[in-house]
Design an enzyme around this catalytic site. Structure first.
Site, PDB file in Angstrom:
ATOM      1  N   CYS A   1       3.309  -5.633   1.251  1.00 18.22           N
ATOM      2  CA  CYS A   1       2.502  -6.069   2.465  1.00 18.22           C
ATOM      3  C   CYS A   1       3.710  -6.249   3.652  1.00 18.22           C
ATOM      4  O   CYS A   1       3.821  -5.171   4.878  1.00 18.22           O
ATOM      5  CB  CYS A   1       2.083  -6.877   2.208  1.00 18.22           C
ATOM      6  SG  CYS A   1       0.712  -7.067   2.081  1.00 18.22           S
TER       7      CYS A   1
ATOM      8  N   ASP B   1      -7.313   4.954 -12.403  1.00 20.64           N
ATOM      9  CA  ASP B   1      -5.923   5.436 -11.380  1.00 20.64           C
ATOM     10  C   ASP B   1      -5.591   6.601 -12.201  1.00 20.64           C
ATOM     11  O   ASP B   1      -5.863   7.191 -12.571  1.00 20.64           O
ATOM     12  CB  ASP B   1      -4.907   4.198 -12.422  1.00 20.64           C
ATOM     13  CG  ASP B   1      -3.724   3.622 -11.834  1.00 20.64           C
ATOM     14  OD1 ASP B   1      -3.967   3.057 -10.837  1.00 20.64           O
ATOM     15  OD2 ASP B   1      -3.240   5.133 -11.729  1.00 20.64           O
TER      16      ASP B   1
ATOM     17  N   VAL C   1      -3.808  -4.973  -6.705  1.00 19.39           N
ATOM     18  CA  VAL C   1      -4.910  -5.389  -6.007  1.00 19.39           C
ATOM     19  C   VAL C   1      -6.266  -4.976  -6.916  1.00 19.39           C
ATOM     20  O   VAL C   1      -6.876  -5.333  -6.811  1.00 19.39           O
ATOM     21  CB  VAL C   1      -5.372  -4.151  -5.157  1.00 19.39           C
ATOM     22  CG1 VAL C   1      -6.539  -4.821  -4.012  1.00 19.39           C
ATOM     23  CG2 VAL C   1      -3.916  -4.856  -4.271  1.00 19.39           C
TER      24      VAL C   1
END
Length: 421
Positions: A259, A30, A11
């Site tokens: 998801c 990150d 994402v």
């Protein structure tokens, strides 16, 4: 603008690169030092960002990958795109909270913070907002704007990309919504305002729960059809000719990705918290049906071997596809990994073919190419993930027995014994 994107995965990285290509000065943060080093060297870590795109923004100086909170500059916009996994069936927002602390320590008056990570309604306002306030000493809605814009990334999809997929935007107040909409309007083709963060958070969960529930329906119907000798795929294809009131879904070996296996659980958990323990019976049942599919695949393999007087112990099983979706190397929550694990527990010799997956990413499973020799050597070939690069005519001609979990061998001339899942 000066933009920080926390999380440089499926994402966050496409978003960071898109913002950098649009002229913003972007820091991609990150916690994975190896990932950051790869990005600094121009090696993309996700398939939706090409090496050429990455090298361009690095060369232009509009994108800087970094690790560590000390690397966060003063910013105009911060976007949080970090994982929201489950821990023992309960939402784990620890990554969101930690990202909020990092962003909050560098938050300045007038900045905008946007959450993209999927979570239950209320997360932006009641979880992330207070963390930002505590760390910064500022007040959300008064001294900084706070919005929610759920990710809709479909890895490997060339038709619906970050730029072309309509983007939901919301805010904790009207001003935050306007700021969030304005930021994304410069990155995507179409923004869709939602009045509050809570409704936008719910919308994201509804999108994927809708799919998960309907997949569970056809998965259960596939078992009923098999037990009664009917062809469920032909029935579903026939039903799909109706031009209204029906949307086609296909049965398979289970659901994967970040998801579908997770978002419905978030929704049911939230409903239970908000309604004195009354979650969603439908969602919970769908989750159980889908989670049981890898075991059903193994049951079908076991059943075939039993007709030959054999067991799984010592049997050679070849899996075609390990990623959770075709055309991708994404292994997140892939049902193929559960199938492989369950087969190995019972003593089967398991190999797998998946040209999109790095060998180091698959522990304990021998990766092979799809050759006549490998197909012929397998007692059972299981089509788990139907990559288009596989030659299904070859599979049908060179295998002894194929369990087709995706319907790719239907209607093909075959010397193999072929069963549909």
């Amino acid at each position: 603008m000066r933009v920080v994107v926390v999380g440089q995965g499926y994402v966050g990285l496409p978003l960071a690169i898109r913002a950098a290509r649009r002229g913003h000065r972007v820091v991609g943060l990150d916690t994975d030092a190896r990932r950051v080093e790869d990005l600094k060297c121009g090696r993309s870590v996700v398939e939706d960002v090409t090496a050429a795109q990455l090298e361009f923004v690095l060369r232009e100086g509009t994108y800087q990958p970094a690790t560590g909170a000390q690397a966060v500059p003063e910013f105009d916009v911060a976007v949080i795109a970090v994982p929201t996994p489950l821990r023992d069936g309960v939402p784990d927002l620890s990554h969101v909270i930690e990202a909020g602390r990092t962003v909050g320590r560098h938050l300045r008056e007038g900045a905008l913070v946007v959450l993209e990570s999927t979570s239950y309604p209320g997360t932006t306002r009641t979880v992330l907002g207070p963390v930002l306030e505590e760390e910064s000493g500022l007040r959300m809605g008064r001294q900084f704007a706070l919005g929610f814009s759920p990710e809709r990334i479909d890895p490997g999809n060339r038709s619906w990309t970050l730029e072309t997929t309509p983007k939901l935007v919301s805010g904790i107040d009207a001003a935050s919504l306007a700021r969030t909409a304005d930021f994304y309007a410069g990155l995507v083709e179409h923004v869709v305002p939602v009045s509050r963060c809570e409704e936008a958070e719910l919308a994201k969960l509804v999108e994927n729960t809708f799919r998960a529930v309907n997949i569970a329906l056809v998965n259960e119907l596939a078992q009923v059809a098999h037990d009664t000798g009917l062809d469920v795929r032909e029935a579903l294809d026939a039903a799909a000719t109706k031009p209204f009131g029906f949307l086609p879904f296909a049965p398979g070996p289970g659901i994967g990705g970040h998801c579908l296996p997770i978002d419905p659980v978030y929704l049911s958990w939230w409903a239970a918290q908000a309604r004195n323990g009354r979650g969603s019976m439908l969602i919970d049942m769908a989750e159980r049906i889908n989670a049981a599919r890898p075991a059903h695949v193994v049951d079908r393999v076991r059943g075939h071997l039993a007709t030959q007087g054999r067991t799984l112990a010592g049997a050679r099983v070849m899996l075609l596809g390990l990623a959770y979706k075709p055309g991708s190397g994404d292994l997140r929550e892939s049902p193929a990994l559960d199938v492989a694990r369950l087969l190995r527990v019972e003593g089967a010799q398991v190999c797998a073919a998946d040209p999109f997956v790095e060998p180091a990413a698959v522990g304990g499973v021998r990766l092979v190419s799809v050759t006549d020799e490998e197909l012929a050597a397998a007692d059972v070939v299981v089509v788990v993930t139907d990559h288009d690069v596989f030659d299904y005519d070859q599979v049908a001609a060179r295998s002894a027995f194929v369990l087709d979990c995706r319907g790719r061998l239907a209607g093909r001339a075959a010397t193999a014994v072929v069963e549909q899942l």
